[in-house]
Design an enzyme around this catalytic site. Structure first.
Site, PDB file in Angstrom:
ATOM      1  N   ARG A  75      -7.237  -1.614 -14.740  1.00 17.51           N
ATOM      2  CA  ARG A  75      -7.531  -0.204 -14.956  1.00 17.51           C
ATOM      3  C   ARG A  75      -7.015   0.287 -16.306  1.00 17.51           C
ATOM      4  O   ARG A  75      -7.599   1.180 -16.922  1.00 17.51           O
ATOM      5  CB  ARG A  75      -6.961   0.618 -13.809  1.00 17.51           C
ATOM      6  N   ARG A 102      -3.437  -8.275  -4.152  1.00 19.33           N
ATOM      7  CA  ARG A 102      -3.023  -7.050  -3.453  1.00 19.33           C
ATOM      8  C   ARG A 102      -3.589  -5.839  -4.190  1.00 19.33           C
ATOM      9  O   ARG A 102      -3.073  -5.431  -5.218  1.00 19.33           O
ATOM     10  CB  ARG A 102      -1.498  -6.976  -3.373  1.00 19.33           C
ATOM     11  N   ASP A 105      -4.685  -1.934  -5.007  1.00 21.73           N
ATOM     12  CA  ASP A 105      -4.039  -0.631  -4.886  1.00 21.73           C
ATOM     13  C   ASP A 105      -4.877   0.316  -4.026  1.00 21.73           C
ATOM     14  O   ASP A 105      -6.031   0.040  -3.699  1.00 21.73           O
ATOM     15  CB  ASP A 105      -3.864  -0.005  -6.274  1.00 21.73           C
TER      16      ASP A 105
END
Length: 289
Positions: A212, A61, A63
């Site tokens: 990230r 999933r 972002d």
């Protein structure tokens, strides 16, 4: 936990890609934002002239703003509907979907397949440039500009200390009831002839913001603000460090999802659903650094 397909239905594997800049992430939301899941589910309902919306299950999933080149999902469709659509579904979806999302394959999945729980690894790429003039305008939606020179060797030295199975709580956004234990199989940086630095990040799975955050820590090492052992010390501390920046999403792309042989899919499903814990250090667990 059983993952059997309901009688009268067939599980269909979808291979897809999308440019994430205009999506509010993968997951359908109740507030009306545009999402990849919502876009594809609506398109399937429209082109098959269905009264029902058939829900997608996805491998990863992503972002808001994150791209995908090798995303995988599955959807359970009534056998009769699939039999009537299988030869024309891709072309019909191509005519209905927006220009920034495409379904490349739609095939009946093998027994035991689950796009999320059958996966044994996901591979992401994060792209950065440290060119003093900034990002090529043609790449601006997919490459981050870092305005300090970056030392690739230092970043790779830091990355090596993070490989293996660890609790990555220091690099994840906490979610109630979710484990942050992951096995990081690959984390390396390469600079191409055009000066673009690409981080390849491969793990069995990722927790929220993990890639990230790892990239943010590596950039601090690469530009000389932190030593090469700092990211591993953050990992060992086990808590979020305010110095670790979650870099912007547009540099991140889900490149590929790996699955085991068909006969191992069901077993992988069960294994992936088990909550993970790290072995006690006395039982042979390795240190983080």
């Amino acid at each position: 936990m059983s993952d059997d397909v309901r009688p009268g239905f067939v599980r269909v594997r979808l291979d897809l890609s999308y440019d994430g800049r205009d999506f509010s992430g993968w997951a359908r939301q109740t507030r009306g934002q545009r999402t990849v899941q919502g876009e594809i589910e609506d398109a399937i309902r429209t082109v098959t002239r269905s009264q029902d919306t058939y829900e997608l299950t996805v491998a990863g999933r992503t972002d808001a703003g994150v791209h995908a080149r090798g995303q995988v999902a599955h959807v359970d469709l009534p056998q009769e509907l699939w039999d009537g659509q299988r030869d024309k579904l891709l072309r019909r979806l191509a005519g209905r979907l927006s220009h920034d999302v495409r379904v490349w394959k739609a095939e009946e999945a093998p027994a035991g397949f689950n796009a999320r729980f059958s996966a044994i690894w996901r591979r992401y790429a994060y792209r950065v440039t440290d060119h003093p003039a900034g990002v090529d305008p043609l790449l601006r939606g997919h490459v981050l500009w870092h305005d300090w020179p970056l030392d690739v060797d230092a970043m790779n030295a830091a990355a090596e200390r993070l490989l293996g199975e660890h609790d990555f709580a220091a690099y994840c956004k906490k979610r109630e009831g979710a484990t942050t234990i992951r096995t990081l199989r690959e984390l390396r940086w390469e600079r191409d002839a055009a000066g673009i630095l690409t981080a390849t990040v491969k793990a069995d799975a990722f927790c929220h913001n993990m890639v990230r955050s790892l990239v943010g820590a590596m950039l601090f090492v690469g530009d000389g603000h932190r030593p090469a052992d700092w990211p591993a010390k953050v990992l060992a501390a086990g808590v979020r460090d305010s110095a670790v920046h979650v870099v912007r999403p547009h540099g991140l792309t889900l490149e590929e999802v790996g699955y085991p042989a068909d006969e191992l899919l069901a077993a992988r499903n069960l294994e992936a659903r088990n909550r993970r814990t790290l072995p006690a250090r006395g039982a042979g667990a390795s240190g983080c650094c």
